[in-house]
Design an enzyme around this catalytic site. Structure first.
Site, PDB file in Angstrom:
ATOM      1  N   TRP A  66       0.833  -1.205   0.000  1.00 36.34           N
ATOM      2  CA  TRP A  66       0.000   0.000   0.000  1.00 36.34           C
ATOM      3  C   TRP A  66       0.871   1.259   0.000  1.00 36.34           C
ATOM      4  O   TRP A  66       0.529   2.281  -0.590  1.00 36.34           O
ATOM      5  CB  TRP A  66      -0.919  -0.006   1.225  1.00 36.34           C
ATOM      6  CG  TRP A  66      -1.731   1.259   1.376  1.00 36.34           C
ATOM      7  CD1 TRP A  66      -2.926   1.550   0.792  1.00 36.34           C
ATOM      8  CD2 TRP A  66      -1.398   2.408   2.179  1.00 36.34           C
ATOM      9  NE1 TRP A  66      -3.353   2.794   1.174  1.00 36.34           N
ATOM     10  CE2 TRP A  66      -2.437   3.336   2.023  1.00 36.34           C
ATOM     11  CE3 TRP A  66      -0.330   2.723   3.009  1.00 36.34           C
ATOM     12  CZ2 TRP A  66      -2.438   4.563   2.664  1.00 36.34           C
ATOM     13  CZ3 TRP A  66      -0.324   3.958   3.649  1.00 36.34           C
ATOM     14  CH2 TRP A  66      -1.373   4.851   3.484  1.00 36.34           C
ATOM     15  N   HIS A  67       2.036   1.160   0.668  1.00 32.64           N
ATOM     16  CA  HIS A  67       2.897   2.338   0.763  1.00 32.64           C
ATOM     17  C   HIS A  67       3.560   2.687  -0.557  1.00 32.64           C
ATOM     18  O   HIS A  67       4.008   3.817  -0.754  1.00 32.64           O
ATOM     19  CB  HIS A  67       3.967   2.133   1.839  1.00 32.64           C
ATOM     20  CG  HIS A  67       3.429   2.279   3.224  1.00 32.64           C
ATOM     21  ND1 HIS A  67       2.841   1.240   3.895  1.00 32.64           N
ATOM     22  CD2 HIS A  67       3.364   3.350   4.057  1.00 32.64           C
ATOM     23  CE1 HIS A  67       2.455   1.665   5.094  1.00 32.64           C
ATOM     24  NE2 HIS A  67       2.750   2.933   5.210  1.00 32.64           N
ATOM     25  N   GLY A  68       3.674   1.731  -1.457  1.00 28.73           N
ATOM     26  CA  GLY A  68       4.297   2.054  -2.733  1.00 28.73           C
ATOM     27  C   GLY A  68       4.452   0.819  -3.594  1.00 28.73           C
ATOM     28  O   GLY A  68       4.566  -0.301  -3.086  1.00 28.73           O
TER      29      GLY A  68
END
Lengths: 371, 488
Positions: free
Chosen positions: B331-333
């Site tokens: 989700w962060h990248g």
């Protein structure tokens, strides 16, 4: 849900007073800072420095030039990269007539040159713009910008006072304003409004200086210049400079190809950038030949300059006498650059580069180092 | 990765910008409270302000967020009707949101990995990642699930648009629950200026701004310089760079959150807490109870528990934990570095569960040190541009770089760094040390902003401190640095 616990304030009044006092005090202090910076105006954004000797801080061209463009009296602009910084306004005025301002910027990109000239053209009715073109300014995307001393301060290039807060409320600018008021001269700066960015007296010139640290078989190893593509260079020219030339038919634009040392062209040949660079020059000629307000001056095959490394401090940067010669060539030459001149200049340059790549030719240019 | 300029051509109204602090926020507040007697108008004003806030970055993306809001509102309305196809509608709604996120955030990642597998190049769309897309997408997925579970309903499109777009949380969270926000938005009293909330909000906003400007932005050059060339770092230099980043990301993200909570508070809205001194944690579970708390809550409620949680035996629990953290990392990248970062945290949590069963309790300082050390090393993967870059940094941390002896090399690195920051290398090397030391003290030892705002009382000392903090921070904004979490 985990939430902030509401402060147990027993009454609204202390909070109201506190909020009002903090808001008013904060705004008052910020207004005081902004007023002080506006009054001192170290980057000359609101007026030219008159109460104190102007301070042209190293690498702050992008911050100070917009102010000069707005407030100085001139009808001629010199626009180029670092190689043009040592051009004195008075020299341009003497050779070209009128009054001149040098708005050059180091490591300038085409979009920055456009922005700078837009500001100048919005401020003054210009008789002439001497635009010294640098291949590297067209490298990268058309909107490429160089963060030389921080992000480009676009807010200084317009006339909108409401977006000047980064200038008026900046710790660095506030500090500089204070130093001016207290006559603190601890920071390095120049003060000559005739040549704000002059570095001709700070550098040493000569062949030894040019060749120091150079690998003659890989000239770009030291300078790490960017690779370019013809498509990107054309796109940048078409986006940034061509519309400017078309939009101001009353202004004479002199496009100048400056005399780099011949080693620059040898470097181009080593990196397979020679044909591309010459093709770009031809493209610029073709793109502007129908514009009566545009003239081209090409000094890149002037052997008397480009092969004499004693006139340079590095591959690109020549001594101020060449700047004067360049301006003279622009303003005092009556001959217009034609298609045959493009062919002839290219032919001469190719010959010179071919010769310079031979051991004997290189030895002639660089002396013992070629061995 | 953390350069906002790579995200797109526009500009954003950053919380740490003159435009936001001196124009946008005051005008939004004045307009909102001026219209407070007409609640519908006040809500409309706040929605318009929030959409303006978003469009300021790049107006071309305004239709994207408007479309996302409209889509989820309509899906939510369809879910509200008692229909046997509710599960299908919910699945379609979630799929629509994930598709949007997938296209904008993960298309290049997926295609480049597919190209590697197939052994031939595939064209990559190179889409610009719209600001805040991960946050407003997750917020709306949670809303749809809550509607399906009969925990939420929102008949007003204006209120729903405000719930999603309310500018303090729009770009980087916190990730909200509909049920915790809508009663606040609906309350008529919240549409009238309340001095206690204005004061507490300004106090919190000041804390966040100081965290960002005086800590995160001071640490950023140290971390950036270190991670830009990990192969050139000595052992000590590498540890300092990783420590600088560990502190930077905390001050940056928690500073942002404080500013978000502070601004919301000024509108009489209490956003949920997102940080609670995460670097005080003495085990990895506690860390996740204190770090990005609303993301942890989202992942727990909408992923871990639906995956079975701890209700189906040890193996299923372990699987659920790992899936949750792997997806949380992703989700962060869109990069394998984030997947590895998530996997490390998942593994650490499983190890901690196993350790708990032994009944052995470590001395508190040792437990804190181990937790902090692990979190710090995991940040290497979070910050590095590639797995190779992370491996190089880990090698540097373990003394594997063959550069000068540690002490001299570190001094050399600091001096170089210092020289890049100011003209006086000697002073700046001291400055670098002072910034790191002060950051450690504040992050690990001092009371956090939640406690400070809870204990806040209007007084002359706090007034003077806030005034000085605001003025000093605003004067530092000339060198604007984007918030790290805008990129997620």
């Amino acid at each position: 849900m985990a939430t902030l616990a509401t402060p147990m304030l027993t009454a609204d009044r202390p909070a109201r007073l506190w909020f009002a006092a903090v808001t008013v005090a904060t705004l008052a202090l910020l207004a005081a800072c902004a007023t002080f910076v506006w009054w001192v105006d170290p980057f000359q954004q609101y007026r030219l420095a008159s109460r104190y000797p102007p301070r042209f801080y190293s690498l702050h061209h992008r911050y100070i030039n917009p102010g000069l463009a707005k407030h100085q009296a001139y009808d001629t602009v010199i626009s180029g990269s670092s190689i043009m910084e040592s051009t004195r306004n008075s020299v341009v005025a003497r050779l070209c007539g009128g009054a001149a301002v040098n708005l050059s910027m180091p490591a300038m990109s085409a979009s920055e040159q456009r922005l700078m000239l837009d500001t100048a053209l919005a401020s003054r009715s210009l008789r002439r713009v001497i635009m010294v073109l640098d291949f590297n300014e067209f490298a990268g995307a058309p909107d490429e910008r160089q963060d030389v001393a921080g992000p480009l301060p676009t807010y200084l290039y317009d006339r909108n006072p409401f977006n000047d807060l980064p200038y008026l409320l900046s710790w660095n600018v506030l500090l500089r304003s204070w130093r001016i008021v207290t006559d603190n001269r601890s920071e390095r700066y120049a003060s000559d409004p005739d040549a704000p960015w002059y570095w001709g007296d700070l550098k040493r010139f000569g062949r030894d200086e040019v060749l120091r640290g150079l690998d003659l078989k890989n000239l770009n190893a030291r300078f790490q210049q960017p690779e370019r593509t013809l498509a990107a260079m054309r796109a940048s020219f078409e986006r940034n400079l061509l519309p400017l030339l078309r939009a101001h038919p009353q202004t004479q634009f002199d496009l100048v190809w400056p005399p780099y040392s011949i080693l620059v062209w040898v470097d181009f040949a080593q990196r397979d950038q020679l044909d591309l660079s010459l093709a770009f020059k031809r493209y610029v000629y073709e793109a502007t030949r129908g514009l009566p307000n545009v003239a081209i001056t090409d000094l890149q095959s002037e052997r008397s300059i480009t092969h004499d490394l004693d006139r340079y401090t590095d591959l690109y940067h020549f001594d101020p006498a060449i700047n004067e010669r360049l301006v003279k060539a622009v303003c005092l030459s009556a001959k217009r650059f034609e298609a045959s001149d493009v062919d002839e200049a290219e032919r001469r340059l190719r010959e010179q580069v071919a010769a310079a790549q031979t051991p004997a030719g290189l030895a002639q240019i660089v002396g013992a180092r070629a061995q | 990765m953390f350069n906002l300029a790579r995200q797109g051509p526009g500009r954003s109204v950053l919380f740490n910008s003159y435009d936001y602090l001196l124009y946008f926020l005051p005008l939004s507040l004045v307009g909102f409270f001026a219209l407070g007697r007409r609640p519908t108008w006040a809500v409309a004003w706040l929605v318009a302000a929030s959409l303006f806030f978003y469009a300021w970055w790049d107006p071309r993306y305004l239709p994207l967020i408007l479309g996302s809001i409209a889509f989820n509102f309509l899906v939510g309305r369809a879910l509200r009707r008692e229909t046997p196809r509710g599960r299908l509608i919910l699945g379609g709604g979630i799929a629509g949101n994930l598709l949007l996120l997938g296209v904008f955030k993960y298309a290049d990642f997926a295609l480049s990995n597919a190209a590697n597998l197939l052994g031939k190049p595939l064209p990559l769309p190179h889409l610009v990642l719209p600001l805040g897309i991960s946050f407003f997408t997750f917020t709306q997925i949670a809303y749809l699930v809550d509607v399906y579970r009969r925990k939420a309903r929102e008949p007003s499109v204006a209120n729903y648009a405000l719930f999603v777009s309310f500018f303090p949380h729009l770009l980087a969270g916190p990730i909200l629950h509909h049920s915790e926000m809508m009663p606040q938005f609906a309350s008529p009293t919240n549409k009238r200026a309340q001095a206690t909330n204005l004061a507490a909000g300004l106090f919190l906003l000041c804390i966040g701004l100081v965290k960002k400007v005086c800590f995160a932005d001071q640490l950023a050059p140290l971390a950036d310089a270190g991670f830009a060339n990990p192969a050139g770092l000595s052992t000590l230099g590498a540890w300092l760079a990783v420590l600088a980043y560990t502190l930077q990301i905390y001050f940056d993200f928690s500073g942002y959150t404080d500013m978000a909570l502070g601004a919301a508070r000024m509108f009489n809205i209490e956003l949920p807490l997102n940080f609670n001194s995460p670097y005080h944690a003495t085990n990895i579970r506690e860390f996740w109870q204190r770090w990005h708390m609303t993301l942890s809550r989202f992942l727990r409620e909408y992923l871990y528990i639906p995956l079975g949680g701890n209700r189906h035996g040890e193996w299923r629990t372990m699987l659920a934990v790992m899936i949750t953290f792997l997806l949380g990392g992703l989700w962060h990248g869109a990069s394998w570095t984030f997947v590895v970062w998530g996997a490390m945290h998942g593994m650490a949590l499983l190890c901690y569960r196993a350790w708990e069963r032994t009944g052995v309790t470590l001395p508190r300082p040792l437990a804190w040190g181990l937790t902090f050390l692990f979190v710090m090393i995991a940040w290497v993967f979070f910050r590095a541009q590639s797995l190779a870059g992370a491996a190089t940094m880990l090698r540097a941390l373990s003394g594997g770089n063959t550069v000068e002896p540690s002490g001299a090399a570190a001094t050399h690195w600091l001096a170089q760094l210092a020289a890049a920051l100011t003209s006086d290398a000697q002073t700046s090397a001291t400055w670098v040390g002072a910034v790191i030391l002060a950051s450690v003290v504040v992050a690990a030892l001092r009371r956090n902003s939640n406690v400070m705002v809870r204990e806040f009382r209007p007084s002359w000392p706090t007034g003077i401190a806030v005034t000085v903090g605001l003025v000093f921070s605003v004067l530092q904004l000339g060198k604007v640095a984007p918030f790290i979490y805008f990129n997620f």
